[in-house]
Design an enzyme around this catalytic site. Structure first.
Site, short mmCIF file in Angstrom:
data_model
loop_
_atom_site.label_atom_id
_atom_site.label_comp_id
_atom_site.label_asym_id
_atom_site.label_seq_id
_atom_site.Cartn_x
_atom_site.Cartn_y
_atom_site.Cartn_z
N TYR A 1 49.85 46.84 46.90
CA TYR A 1 50.40 46.15 45.72
C TYR A 1 50.28 47.08 44.53
O TYR A 1 49.24 47.70 44.34
CB TYR A 1 49.63 44.84 45.45
CG TYR A 1 50.08 44.16 44.17
CD1 TYR A 1 51.33 43.56 44.09
CD2 TYR A 1 49.27 44.15 43.03
CE1 TYR A 1 51.77 42.96 42.91
CE2 TYR A 1 49.69 43.54 41.85
CZ TYR A 1 50.95 42.95 41.80
OH TYR A 1 51.39 42.36 40.64
N TYR B 1 44.72 47.35 38.05
CA TYR B 1 45.22 47.81 39.36
C TYR B 1 45.47 49.31 39.35
O TYR B 1 44.62 50.10 39.70
CB TYR B 1 46.50 47.05 39.75
CG TYR B 1 46.21 45.93 40.72
CD1 TYR B 1 46.08 46.18 42.08
CD2 TYR B 1 46.05 44.62 40.29
CE1 TYR B 1 45.80 45.17 42.98
CE2 TYR B 1 45.78 43.60 41.18
CZ TYR B 1 45.66 43.88 42.53
OH TYR B 1 45.38 42.88 43.41
N LYS C 1 44.78 53.35 45.83
CA LYS C 1 46.23 53.30 46.09
C LYS C 1 46.82 54.71 46.05
O LYS C 1 47.70 55.06 46.83
CB LYS C 1 46.96 52.45 45.05
CG LYS C 1 46.37 51.08 44.78
CD LYS C 1 46.79 50.08 45.81
CE LYS C 1 46.27 48.69 45.47
NZ LYS C 1 46.32 47.79 46.60
#
EC number: 1.3.1.9
Length: 398
Positions: free
Chosen positions: A225, A235, A244
């Site tokens: 995500y 994030y 990520k």
């Protein structure tokens, strides 16, 4: 026993076997109604297969492509007096429906980060399937014991570089709360990368390649995500973002190895949905409640099964995949529609304790949260006696 939802913080500590089965059935019916996935996978390994996106990946492969599926997860069985985990009941239901349709479905319960589970998985593939043509990596775990060093890593959800003020909903008290998250230390960032980065995915693919159980032309994808600017501090620019970015690096090496066999490796970016993982993130219940409100009004709202079925049909096995500049497959474009994000951003600052239910779809968020555990599913009699001791006949326990 009669089972009712019992919520503590961001976890529901009770689960309903019949409700979980009904939830799985609904997802299967969605896939069947949409029709087969052209040139879809036939033998699929899903790592993290029991809930959320991983479960949706297993359902989409089996019922959208008649695929044999092998699922790996770490779940707990129920007993006569205590309910098991939702993932256990989801898997029992999935295997039941797959078997009724004449599809191969076997599951391995154990720590997917361990060498033992990787080796057992390879043995089962060799015995039953020969090779697999798709590997889906969908693990969400707070801790990882490194299989070589034995070191235990714990992931952290923190910003990097500076403290961040976050708005969120206190889901217990149903009030807006401002929290300050202090920045992660380098150690915490490294730990988060070790748990949530690409190393374990790489280890899985290396082990499968070495054992000769990846078919020519095999594909692999890891789910992630990214979000938009509202969630970026926590994030993409946070400790999780470091993981990520590691995924984006590791996929390059994996892609090169699979390309030699005519295959491919991609990170797939999916939209924000209610999962056990996302409900633990301070700002996500508020963001999701606003996102649901806006996307439902636009008619573009989707859950896990819609996202993953679309990813298979349009991108993984589609003629014109949705790719971004980094080579990732994108299924989150409806969430990132500027009109949607602008509206969410506008409402974000307007929400107060007095208008939570008016400006957001917090009630929809709460329903989706309870559905994860088998509650709030239409057609289920929650006053009926239910046996929590449900078996998974073909389970391999490691």
């Amino acid at each position: 026993m009669i089972i009712k939802p019992r919520v503590r913080g961001f976890i529901c500590v009770s689960t309903h076997p019949t409700g979980c089965e009904a939830n799985v059935r609904e997802q299967i019916e969605y896939v069947k109604a949409r029709g087969p996935i052209a040139n879809g996978p036939k033998k699929v390994l899903v790592i993290g297969a029991s809930t959320g996106y991983g479960l949706a990946a297993r359902i989409s492969a089996a019922f959208g492509s008649d695929a044999a599926t092998l699922g790996v997860f770490f779940e707990r069985a129920g007993s006569e007096t205590k309910a098991g985990t939702a993932g256990w009941y989801n898997t029992a239901a999935f295997e039941k429906f797959a078997t009724e349709q004449g599809l191969y479905a076997t599951s391995i319960n154990g720590d997917a980060f361990s060498d033992a589970v990787k080796q057992r998985t390879i043995e089962v593939i060799k015995r039953d399937l020969g090779q697999v043509d798709l590997v889906v990596y969908s693990l969400a775990a707070p801790k990882r014991t490194h299989p070589k060093s034995g070191e235990v890593f714990s992931s952290t959800l923190k910003p990097v570089g500076q403290a961040v003020n976050l708005r969120g909903i206190d889901t217990d008290k149903e009030v807006i709360r401002e929290t300050v998250l202090e920045p992660a230390t380098q150690d915490e960032i490294d730990h988060t990368v070790a748990v949530m980065g690409g190393e374990d995915w790489q280890m899985w693919i290396d082990a499968l390649l070495e054992a000769g159980v990846l078919a020519d032309g095999a594909k692999t994808t890891a789910f992630t995500y990214l979000g938009e600017k509202i969630t970026h501090d926590i994030y993409w620019n946070g400790s999780i973002g470091a993981a990520k970015k590691d995924l984006d690096q590791k996929v390059l090496g994996i892609r090169e190895k699979l390309a030699a066999k005519g295959g491919d490796a991609r990170v797939s970016v999916l939209k924000a949905v209610v999962t056990q993982a996302s409900s633990a993130i301070p700002m996500m219940p508020l963001y999701l409640s606003l996102l649901f409100k806006v996307m439902k009004e636009k008619g573009t709202h989707e859950g896990c099964i819609e996202q993953v079925y679309g990813l298979y049909k349009d991108s993984l096995y589609g003629a014109a995949p949705h790719l971004d500049d980094e080579g990732r497959l994108r299924a989150d474009y409806k969430e990132l529609d500027p009109e949607v994000q602008d509206r969410v951003q506008t409402l974000w600052s307007q929400v107060t304790n007095d208008n939570i239910y008016e400006l957001t779809d917090f009630s929809g968020y709460k329903t989706d949260f309870l559905r994860l555990f088998g509650f709030e599913i239409a057609g289920v009699d929650y006053e009926a006696d239910v046996n929590p001791d449900v078996q998974i006949p073909k389970l391999v326990q490691v």
